[in-house]
Design a protein around this motif. Structure first.
Motif, PDB file in Angstrom:
ATOM      1  N   GLY A 117       0.788  -1.237   0.000  1.00 28.63           N
ATOM      2  CA  GLY A 117       0.000   0.000   0.000  1.00 28.63           C
ATOM      3  C   GLY A 117       0.815   1.280   0.000  1.00 28.63           C
ATOM      4  N   SER A 118       2.150   1.190  -0.013  1.00 30.61           N
ATOM      5  CA  SER A 118       2.979   2.408   0.083  1.00 30.61           C
ATOM      6  C   SER A 118       2.778   3.336  -1.109  1.00 30.61           C
ATOM      7  CB  SER A 118       4.462   2.034   0.162  1.00 30.61           C
ATOM      8  OG  SER A 118       4.680   1.278   1.296  1.00 30.61           O
ATOM      9  N   CYS A 140      -4.806   8.591  -0.394  1.00 29.59           N
ATOM     10  CA  CYS A 140      -5.909   8.364  -1.334  1.00 29.59           C
ATOM     11  C   CYS A 140      -7.168   7.997  -0.545  1.00 29.59           C
ATOM     12  CB  CYS A 140      -5.542   7.237  -2.296  1.00 29.59           C
ATOM     13  SG  CYS A 140      -6.905   6.816  -3.392  1.00 29.59           S
ATOM     14  N   PRO A 141      -8.296   8.657  -0.816  1.00 29.37           N
ATOM     15  CA  PRO A 141      -9.518   8.376  -0.056  1.00 29.37           C
ATOM     16  C   PRO A 141     -10.102   6.985  -0.326  1.00 29.37           C
ATOM     17  CG  PRO A 141      -9.973   9.870  -1.875  1.00 29.37           C
ATOM     18  CD  PRO A 141      -8.495   9.707  -1.832  1.00 29.37           C
ATOM     19  N   PHE A 142      -9.568   6.294  -1.331  1.00 36.08           N
ATOM     20  CA  PHE A 142     -10.092   4.959  -1.652  1.00 36.08           C
ATOM     21  C   PHE A 142      -9.241   3.842  -1.055  1.00 36.08           C
ATOM     22  CE2 PHE A 142     -11.311   7.672  -5.336  1.00 36.08           C
ATOM     23  CZ  PHE A 142     -12.659   7.762  -5.000  1.00 36.08           C
ATOM     24  N   GLY A 182      -6.984   0.345   4.799  1.00 33.08           N
ATOM     25  CA  GLY A 182      -5.838  -0.467   5.198  1.00 33.08           C
ATOM     26  C   GLY A 182      -4.782  -0.287   4.125  1.00 33.08           C
ATOM     27  N   ASN A 183      -4.261  -1.382   3.623  1.00 33.49           N
ATOM     28  CA  ASN A 183      -3.271  -1.289   2.538  1.00 33.49           C
ATOM     29  C   ASN A 183      -3.910  -1.436   1.172  1.00 33.49           C
ATOM     30  OD1 ASN A 183      -1.223  -1.028   4.334  1.00 33.49           O
ATOM     31  ND2 ASN A 183      -0.585  -3.172   4.250  1.00 33.49           N
ATOM     32  N   PHE A 199     -13.911  -4.619  -1.396  1.00 31.79           N
ATOM     33  CA  PHE A 199     -14.605  -4.397  -0.135  1.00 31.79           C
ATOM     34  C   PHE A 199     -15.906  -3.650  -0.336  1.00 31.79           C
ATOM     35  CE2 PHE A 199     -10.103  -4.496   0.936  1.00 31.79           C
ATOM     36  CZ  PHE A 199     -10.116  -5.562   1.822  1.00 31.79           C
ATOM     37  N   PHE A 200     -15.879  -2.731  -1.294  1.00 28.42           N
ATOM     38  CA  PHE A 200     -17.030  -1.856  -1.501  1.00 28.42           C
ATOM     39  C   PHE A 200     -17.376  -1.866  -2.975  1.00 28.42           C
ATOM     40  CE2 PHE A 200     -14.532  -0.407   1.996  1.00 28.42           C
ATOM     41  CZ  PHE A 200     -15.452  -0.160   2.992  1.00 28.42           C
TER      42      PHE A 200
END
Ligand code: SF4
Ligand code: SF4
Length: 150
Positions: A17-18, A56-58, A61-62, A148-149
């Motif tokens: 996720g970096s 990033c708003p999306f 977590g990672n 997830f969404f």
């Protein structure tokens, strides 16, 4: 820093996720229209995901929560594909010339002679760039493919 693909041995995404925390992904106009207005911005005729509280708003977590609407630039990271470039960046696919660069930000990238797996990843990136394929299998960690969404 971006280097031509011929200088990279291998790369594998481990979904740390970096890159999502650091980069501000560029959007096509169509992608800009598809995402909620409060999460995107336009600057000098270019479109981006807006950083909110420095990220990033999306990102949850990672991982990325918008797999179905994930921007092309995110799908392709760490690859960038151009119409012009250095000889070391030239990649011929289906008789067409692409200039492929790789961002060395990812710590899971190793420089050296390109491995077969890495060349397969470039081919997948070009297929996605050309619209021949939508879901990455080689260039995105399997861990990052869950949605997830919706
Ligand atoms: S591309 Fe690299 S920096 Fe980005 S999530 Fe994958 S492992 Fe992490
Ligand atoms: S849209 Fe998804 S892949 Fe792109 S930066 Fe945000 S969380 Fe990462």
């Amino acid at each position: 820093m971006k280097v031509p693909w011929k200088r990279v041995h291998s790369w594998k995404c481990l979904a740390c996720g970096s890159c999502c925390k650091v980069y501000k992904p560029r959007l096509t106009f169509y992608e800009y229209l598809r995402l909620p207005k409060q999460f995107v911005e336009e600057r000098r005729g270019r479109y981006y995901i807006r950083k909110i509280n420095g990220r990033c708003p999306f990102q949850y977590g990672n991982l990325c929560a918008i797999q179905e609407k994930k921007p092309l630039s995110c799908k392709l990271f760490p690859f960038s594909i151009y119409e012009r470039g250095e000889d070391d960046a030239l990649f011929v696919y289906k008789d067409e010339e692409y200039y492929v660069y790789v961002d060395t930000f990812c710590k899971n990238l190793k420089l050296g002679k390109p491995s077969k797996e890495f060349i397969n990843a470039i081919i997948e990136a070009i297929k996605i760039y050309r619209g021949e394929k939508t879901t990455p299998e080689l260039i995105t960690s399997r861990r990052a493919l869950g949605t997830f969404f919706s």
